[in-house]
Design an enzyme around this catalytic site. Structure first.
Site, mmCIF file in Angstrom:
data_model
loop_
_atom_site.group_PDB
_atom_site.id
_atom_site.type_symbol
_atom_site.label_atom_id
_atom_site.label_comp_id
_atom_site.label_asym_id
_atom_site.label_seq_id
_atom_site.Cartn_x
_atom_site.Cartn_y
_atom_site.Cartn_z
ATOM 1 N N SER A 90 16.198 3.874 -29.376
ATOM 2 C CA SER A 90 15.806 3.355 -28.073
ATOM 3 C C SER A 90 16.138 1.865 -27.967
ATOM 4 O O SER A 90 16.126 1.146 -28.969
ATOM 5 C CB SER A 90 14.295 3.551 -27.886
ATOM 6 O OG SER A 90 13.905 3.240 -26.575
ATOM 7 N N ALA A 109 18.083 -4.296 -23.818
ATOM 8 C CA ALA A 109 18.433 -4.562 -22.429
ATOM 9 C C ALA A 109 19.410 -5.731 -22.353
ATOM 10 O O ALA A 109 19.119 -6.822 -22.842
ATOM 11 C CB ALA A 109 17.174 -4.881 -21.632
ATOM 12 N N TYR A 122 10.396 -4.235 -14.485
ATOM 13 C CA TYR A 122 11.542 -5.091 -14.220
ATOM 14 C C TYR A 122 12.067 -4.802 -12.811
ATOM 15 O O TYR A 122 11.523 -3.971 -12.090
ATOM 16 C CB TYR A 122 12.595 -4.921 -15.305
ATOM 17 C CG TYR A 122 12.058 -5.327 -16.672
ATOM 18 C CD1 TYR A 122 11.407 -6.550 -16.845
ATOM 19 C CD2 TYR A 122 12.178 -4.489 -17.782
ATOM 20 C CE1 TYR A 122 10.893 -6.926 -18.086
ATOM 21 C CE2 TYR A 122 11.663 -4.859 -19.027
ATOM 22 C CZ TYR A 122 11.022 -6.067 -19.164
ATOM 23 O OH TYR A 122 10.499 -6.438 -20.388
ATOM 24 N N ARG A 134 9.781 1.915 -32.490
ATOM 25 C CA ARG A 134 9.027 1.389 -33.633
ATOM 26 C C ARG A 134 9.347 2.119 -34.927
ATOM 27 O O ARG A 134 9.444 1.517 -35.994
ATOM 28 C CB ARG A 134 7.521 1.462 -33.354
ATOM 29 C CG ARG A 134 7.041 0.447 -32.325
ATOM 30 C CD ARG A 134 5.547 0.648 -32.048
ATOM 31 N NE ARG A 134 5.026 -0.344 -31.125
ATOM 32 C CZ ARG A 134 5.094 -0.251 -29.801
ATOM 33 N NH1 ARG A 134 5.705 0.793 -29.246
ATOM 34 N NH2 ARG A 134 4.580 -1.191 -29.033
#
Length: 362
Positions: free
Chosen positions: A30, A65, A189, A331
């Site tokens: 991710s 990002a 966002y 994580r």
């Protein structure tokens, strides 16, 4: 062949073809902000961070990002892809990822009203003018928190520039060797801010009705889909709920997913929250999986489950029970860059290790 089945093929290790790209398993790295760049440029940290997860057997390795414009950064240390000079080092990273048998993906983003901040380990507060702060943009001049500076309500002319920025960023991404593009429309966002009625109070064609609030994301996806050849997948990450009764809801997400499917989006990456500062989200193992399942079944689109997926058993359950088509881990990949290799062993699946590591396989 990457796979050598023993007695069975775990669902987690079944290939998945999306357009012309085949994922060797259902495990994806991710996007994870590293706040370790300078002027948008990637460096050796990103090469090693992303490259090690490719060595570890992930099907897809996503960058963090990457901002489509300087003012779209969360911090001064975000990655960017707003100028051609960013391409060469990103190309170095994608080449290494592909050399390990993984697929390189990039997440394109604009932080909106959550931009112009310190890194989390520096407290995450807004930058001061002396620290190089910039004016943030949002659909409406509503701050994320009451004590924070008000963003500037983006004009329709600036919206057209934003759409062009996403399209140009996608063009650069392809030049840099990325094979999957993901549009970031989650976590409070800018694009999520447009979707949610809590942050979007506009009265023009980009505000008001659900159709209008979805309009910007839909237009961006159309432009990016035009850039990506028919053979390359396009993902969108959304926050499937604001966790607030009057906010963005799971039912809205289903409608959005159906709309995005019709404009060429291939997979919805299902996160939640991030647009309301005061909400206590019930975080726990697999807490967001029901949203991926709902969107998958009701919108008829591929989905990815993300959030507190920590074990092989959990990941396998999600895929085998068809709650989602892929799992995206963050994580757990920080704890264990070689999670897919370890998960394969735990599942009784024989997979190829990097030849340099073969002597440690047994």
């Amino acid at each position: 062949m990457w796979y050598h089945t023993k007695l069975f093929m775990a669902s987690l290790f079944q290939p998945l073809k999306i357009r012309d790209i085949e994922l060797k398993n259902r495990i994806i790295v991710s996007p994870m902000c590293q706040y370790s760049g300078k002027d948008g440029f990637a460096n050796d940290w990103h090469l090693v961070h992303l490259g090690s997860r490719a060595v570890g057997g992930a099907a897809v390795v996503f960058t963090e990002a990457c901002s489509v414009s300087p003012e779209g950064r969360i911090t001064h240390s975000d990655l960017g892809i707003w100028k051609n000079e960013h391409i060469p080092f990103l190309k170095r990273i994608t080449t290494f990822i592909e050399d390990q048998g993984s697929i390189a993906g990039i997440q394109l983003a604009h932080a909106g009203r959550k931009a112009s901040r310190h890194a989390p380990w520096e407290g995450g507060a807004f930058l001061t003018i002396e620290e190089g702060a910039w004016t943030t943009l949002a659909p409406s001049a509503i701050p994320f928190k009451d004590n924070e500076p008000h963003p500037s309500a983006i004009t329709e002319l600036e919206i057209q520039q934003l759409i062009a920025d996403f399209k140009k960023a996608a063009e650069r991404a392809l030049l840099a060797g990325f094979k999957i593009v993901e549009i970031h429309a989650a976590h409070g966002y800018l694009l999520h801010e447009f979707l949610s009625p809590l942050s979007n109070k506009r009265t023009d064609q980009y505000g008001g009705s659900l159709e209008n609030r979805m309009r910007l994301l839909v237009e961006i996806c159309k432009e990016v889909r035009e850039v990506c050849t028919d053979g390359l997948p396009l993902f969108v990450r959304i926050s499937a709920t604001d966790w607030v009764q009057d906010g963005w809801k799971a039912e809205d997400s289903v409608i959005l997913a159906k709309t995005l499917l019709n404009v060429g989006v291939d997979l919805i990456d299902c996160s939640t929250g991030g647009n309301v500062s005061s909400i206590q989200i019930p975080v726990g193992p697999l807490y967001q999986v029901p949203y991926a399942e709902k969107i998958k079944k009701e919108a008829g689109i591929l989905t990815g489950a993300v959030g507190m997926i920590n074990t092989t058993k959990e990941a396998e359950q999600i895929i085998s029970e068809q709650q989602a088509d892929v799992v995206l881990l963050a994580r757990q990949f920080l704890r264990d860059p070689y999670f897919p290799l370890h998960a394969a062993k735990e599942s009784g699946i024989e997979v190829d290790w990097p030849v340099q590591y073969e002597r440690a396989k047994k």
